[in-house]
Design an enzyme around this catalytic site. Sequence first.
Site, PDB file in Angstrom:
ATOM      1  N   VAL A 191       3.597 -11.820  -0.844  1.00  0.00           N
ATOM      2  CA  VAL A 191       3.306 -12.738  -1.805  1.00  0.00           C
ATOM      3  C   VAL A 191       4.133 -13.794  -2.049  1.00  0.00           C
ATOM      4  CG1 VAL A 191       3.120 -13.119  -4.463  1.00  0.00           C
ATOM      5  CG2 VAL A 191       2.025 -10.892  -3.345  1.00  0.00           C
ATOM      6  N   ARG A 196      -5.523 -11.648  -1.289  1.00  0.00           N
ATOM      7  CA  ARG A 196      -5.819 -10.533  -0.451  1.00  0.00           C
ATOM      8  C   ARG A 196      -5.196 -10.859   0.845  1.00  0.00           C
ATOM      9  NH1 ARG A 196     -11.752 -11.465  -0.285  1.00  0.00           N
ATOM     10  NH2 ARG A 196     -10.898 -13.431  -0.360  1.00  0.00           N
ATOM     11  N   GLU A 197      -4.600  -9.724   1.396  1.00  0.00           N
ATOM     12  CA  GLU A 197      -3.950  -9.865   2.657  1.00  0.00           C
ATOM     13  C   GLU A 197      -5.020 -10.207   3.694  1.00  0.00           C
ATOM     14  OE1 GLU A 197      -1.550  -6.322   3.763  1.00  0.00           O
ATOM     15  OE2 GLU A 197      -0.522  -6.534   1.849  1.00  0.00           O
ATOM     16  N   CYS A 252      -1.529  -2.385  -2.592  1.00  0.00           N
ATOM     17  CA  CYS A 252      -1.860  -2.877  -3.976  1.00  0.00           C
ATOM     18  C   CYS A 252      -2.695  -1.908  -4.986  1.00  0.00           C
ATOM     19  CB  CYS A 252      -2.441  -4.154  -3.879  1.00  0.00           C
ATOM     20  SG  CYS A 252      -1.628  -5.361  -3.240  1.00  0.00           S
TER      21      CYS A 252
HETATM   22  C1  UGA Z   1      -6.202  -6.793  -3.495  1.00  0.00           C
HETATM   23  C2  UGA Z   1      -6.980  -7.461  -4.423  1.00  0.00           C
HETATM   24  O1  UGA Z   1      -8.483  -7.755  -3.982  1.00  0.00           O
HETATM   25  C3  UGA Z   1      -6.361  -8.726  -4.558  1.00  0.00           C
HETATM   26  O2  UGA Z   1      -7.174  -9.764  -5.470  1.00  0.00           O
HETATM   27  C4  UGA Z   1      -4.753  -8.575  -5.235  1.00  0.00           C
HETATM   28  O3  UGA Z   1      -4.075  -9.785  -5.167  1.00  0.00           O
HETATM   29  C5  UGA Z   1      -4.158  -7.709  -4.156  1.00  0.00           C
HETATM   30  O4  UGA Z   1      -4.833  -6.479  -3.972  1.00  0.00           O
HETATM   31  C6  UGA Z   1      -2.830  -7.378  -4.943  1.00  0.00           C
HETATM   32  O5  UGA Z   1      -2.656  -7.045  -5.794  1.00  0.00           O
HETATM   33  O6  UGA Z   1      -1.599  -7.991  -4.067  1.00  0.00           O
HETATM   34  P1  UGA Z   1      -5.629  -6.341  -0.799  1.00  0.00           P
HETATM   35  O7  UGA Z   1      -5.070  -5.026  -1.190  1.00  0.00           O
HETATM   36  O8  UGA Z   1      -5.101  -7.038   0.224  1.00  0.00           O
HETATM   37  O9  UGA Z   1      -6.216  -7.153  -2.283  1.00  0.00           O
HETATM   38  O10 UGA Z   1      -7.042  -5.885  -0.090  1.00  0.00           O
HETATM   39  P2  UGA Z   1      -8.708  -5.798  -0.540  1.00  0.00           P
HETATM   40  O11 UGA Z   1      -9.468  -6.901   0.203  1.00  0.00           O
HETATM   41  O12 UGA Z   1      -8.760  -5.767  -2.010  1.00  0.00           O
HETATM   42  O13 UGA Z   1      -9.071  -4.654   0.123  1.00  0.00           O
HETATM   43  C7  UGA Z   1      -8.459  -3.330  -0.467  1.00  0.00           C
HETATM   44  C8  UGA Z   1      -8.934  -2.130   0.146  1.00  0.00           C
HETATM   45  O14 UGA Z   1     -10.267  -1.642  -0.463  1.00  0.00           O
HETATM   46  C9  UGA Z   1      -9.071  -2.105   1.543  1.00  0.00           C
HETATM   47  O15 UGA Z   1      -8.746  -0.729   2.141  1.00  0.00           O
HETATM   48  C10 UGA Z   1     -10.599  -2.292   1.760  1.00  0.00           C
HETATM   49  O16 UGA Z   1     -11.050  -1.801   3.087  1.00  0.00           O
HETATM   50  C11 UGA Z   1     -11.173  -1.521   0.719  1.00  0.00           C
HETATM   51  N1  UGA Z   1     -12.636  -2.057   0.246  1.00  0.00           N
HETATM   52  C12 UGA Z   1     -12.702  -3.327  -0.140  1.00  0.00           C
HETATM   53  C13 UGA Z   1     -13.639  -1.127   0.220  1.00  0.00           C
HETATM   54  O17 UGA Z   1     -13.709  -0.165   0.831  1.00  0.00           O
HETATM   55  N2  UGA Z   1     -14.823  -1.856  -0.082  1.00  0.00           N
HETATM   56  C14 UGA Z   1     -14.690  -3.229  -0.557  1.00  0.00           C
HETATM   57  O18 UGA Z   1     -16.187  -3.301  -0.948  1.00  0.00           O
HETATM   58  C15 UGA Z   1     -13.682  -3.832  -0.511  1.00  0.00           C
END
Ligand code: UGA
Length: 472
Positions: free
Chosen positions: A11, A153-154, A279
Amino acid sequence: MQLAVVGSGYVGLVAGACFADLGHDVIVVDNDEKKLSALNRGEVPIHENFLPELLHRHRGAKLKFSDDLETAVRASSVVFVAVGTPPTEQGEADLSYVESVARSISSAINSYKIVVEKSTVPVYTSDWVRKIILRNGAECEEFDVASNPEFLREGTAVTDFLYPDRIVIGADTERCAAVLREVYAPLADGTYYLRPDAIPRPDRAQIPPPLIVTSAKSAELIKHASNAFLAMKISFINAVASICESVGADVQQVVQGIGTDTRIGPRFLNPGIGYGGSCFPKDLMAFRSVARECGYDFSLLDEVMRINEDQRQRFIRKVRSALWTLRGKKLGVLGLAFKGGTDDVRESPAILLIQSLLQEGCQISAFDPAAHDRAREVLNSNVRLAESAYDAASGADALLILTEWEEFAALDLKRLRAELKYPIVIDGRNLYDPVVMAAGGFTYYSVGRPASSPEPIPPAAVEPRTRKSTRS
Ligand code: UGA
């Protein structure tokens, strides 16, 4: 404006680089000497699209790195705090780094400052930061504390920052809100997007983004509630996927049917092996603790977490039902990162599954486009890190797809089939069409969809339909 950003993690570093791209002068402060010298040498410590360009553009000019927090505070009008808030053993957020930074800021205050929480923190944190700053000698009219949560998101952090769905400013005084509005003015008034050198606009971006001003407490809650809601969406569809498996329905069709309802929306409805990362798992536990402390029993969040864990167990059962016994089986694994587009393996469902499969006596050969170095730090040396997806598949009894990298959805299926000892693919991310896989000669298992195969699958090889409660 002159800004300080404390903490150079995902971040802090992304925010610092993006603020510099908006035209501000930024000092990113960290106490990790190694990281600072790497950053000063021009290295980019994380795998993140467009970050190398931004660092190259601004390093040494609009973007500086330092270990001297007090000088950075004295020079800046706004100080963003983006230090880690790791979970304690009880699942609460450990705010000791935030407290220690607040103490140092207090002693450096030399004119009106705004101290902004950028890390994800519990709802009462702004009050505590204010108290700590006052306790350490600053006068109340010399500073304000605000919350400006980050939703990046990462993997897409830079574009998420510069093309956000919304900007949330939690400020309790008009003076403070006005300064923070100015920080984000190039985004909120749209001037950034007119620049020829602006980072390219992603699909779906709404420009200019709405800027929402709330109280500091509401902003803190918006962050926790957003992450909890997104995790709930994922667990919800994973639970629906389990029902689909029991009745022979197709979860992707269900997703299409419910996601087109604009009240629900299609995003974050991808079923899989559960969410991971630094996260969602941490923030859900922290939000659960915050609710408990406030006297509210938010047991819905327990269920979201339980479904998430159960999803991995279900996947192991699927591997077992495809291969019968696991001891000695050679498995090719695609994906180590917690999701596609990043090298981060923290709380990665792929890593957790590999660890369980190793315990079952499997031999693993894994490939990830970006996460080998980080995975090596947490995986035991028995795991072979392969040179390509095909190398991981070579001679394997089955191939497991555990991370949703785009390149894993575009494999040369003929070549893949030739590499595998048996043409079995168990896809934890639903990257392929079961009909296409069967036509390509694979026995293919995925999440929430019937298995497919060139030959009819004998009943024993299909995942057992269970009428037991998923709590078992
Ligand atoms: C998440 C949030 O999406 C961001 O908005 C937030 O800022 C961030 O946390 C944070 O708090 O810093 P991130 O952890 O980078 O972002 O990743 P995501 O894209 O949200 O994915 C998280 C997990 O969920 C991953 O393991 C991904 O594979 C999984 N996922 C995501 C699913 O299994 N299905 C989906 O439809 C989406």
